[in-house]
Design an enzyme around this catalytic site. Sequence first.
Site, PDB file in Angstrom:
ATOM      1  N   ASP A  48       0.825  -1.209   0.000  1.00 16.57           N
ATOM      2  CA  ASP A  48       0.000   0.000   0.000  1.00 16.57           C
ATOM      3  C   ASP A  48       0.855   1.252   0.000  1.00 16.57           C
ATOM      4  OD1 ASP A  48      -2.734  -0.570  -0.105  1.00 16.57           O
ATOM      5  OD2 ASP A  48      -2.851  -1.031   2.026  1.00 16.57           O
ATOM      6  N   GLU A  74      -5.275   3.899  -3.440  1.00 18.12           N
ATOM      7  CA  GLU A  74      -6.704   4.143  -3.267  1.00 18.12           C
ATOM      8  C   GLU A  74      -7.188   5.196  -4.257  1.00 18.12           C
ATOM      9  OE1 GLU A  74      -7.983   4.925   0.697  1.00 18.12           O
ATOM     10  OE2 GLU A  74      -7.041   3.128   1.532  1.00 18.12           O
ATOM     11  N   GLU A  96     -13.748  -2.688  -2.245  1.00 18.05           N
ATOM     12  CA  GLU A  96     -13.997  -2.849  -0.805  1.00 18.05           C
ATOM     13  C   GLU A  96     -15.377  -2.357  -0.407  1.00 18.05           C
ATOM     14  OE1 GLU A  96     -12.071  -1.873   3.595  1.00 18.05           O
ATOM     15  OE2 GLU A  96     -10.990  -1.271   1.780  1.00 18.05           O
TER      16      GLU A  96
END
Length: 268
Positions: free
Chosen positions: A91, A123, A186
């Site tokens: 990440d 993200e 998600e």
Amino acid sequence: MPAEQEPIKRVTTRSLQSMRDRDEAITMLTAYDFPTARILDEAGIDVLLVGDSLAMVVQGHDTTLPVTMDQMIYHAEMVGRAASRALVVVDLPFPEGQIEITRSIEASARVVKETGCHAVKLEGGAEQADRIEAIVTAGVPVMAHVGLRPQNIHVDGGYRLQRDTEKLVADAQAAQAAGAFAVLIECVPAAVAAAITEAVTVPTIGIGAGRSVSGQVLVTHDIVGLTSGYTPKFTRQFADLGSALGAAATGYRDEVRGGGFPSDAESF
């Protein structure tokens, strides 16, 4: 003479695509240290994620936001050294994926150069397309992350189910067009995840997104009972290592206090 063993095949972005094309489910779990990563790798998990979730499950924070880039590198280096088969994704922590694109490129380059890992996760969707393209152009594969975005928690006002099908499909398509090799989805309704998967050709990895995706990811601490407090609906506990560790510690305490450890056989 014993038959020669076939060399272990490394999972790559191309092999993940082949798995999706064959409708073969992809498995993905988080890892933050060498022994855990080695066990998961030997178990045949396809992708290991060094997630910024380590801020919560390892460091004890309430959100993923406090973890730093240097800390991600520290943990990723251990995981990268342990994994001989799995693709390892790291990440980009807040705010490495939110500020100037050049900083995101530099952070991604650190991941592959300093840790031996293979890709980064970022993200965002459509609004991150330029950033995804720049990182991929620089030579680092990118997994996009749409739906619930933990780094956006204060803007969203909490961890909420994401239902906007049109936006989420557009986000996934934009990420794919920018060069993302996969899209993590998600906390969305199963029907929305199915629509996203149908709209793109790259693998989709779900967490709280139902079954109509290319693969699944969970936090390893959740599946082995090493977390406390709130447990998301979408997780499942497959073992209770928390209780086992507690029992081992209690047994050790009692043996030491009672004089049973160390025994003569355990002494020099």
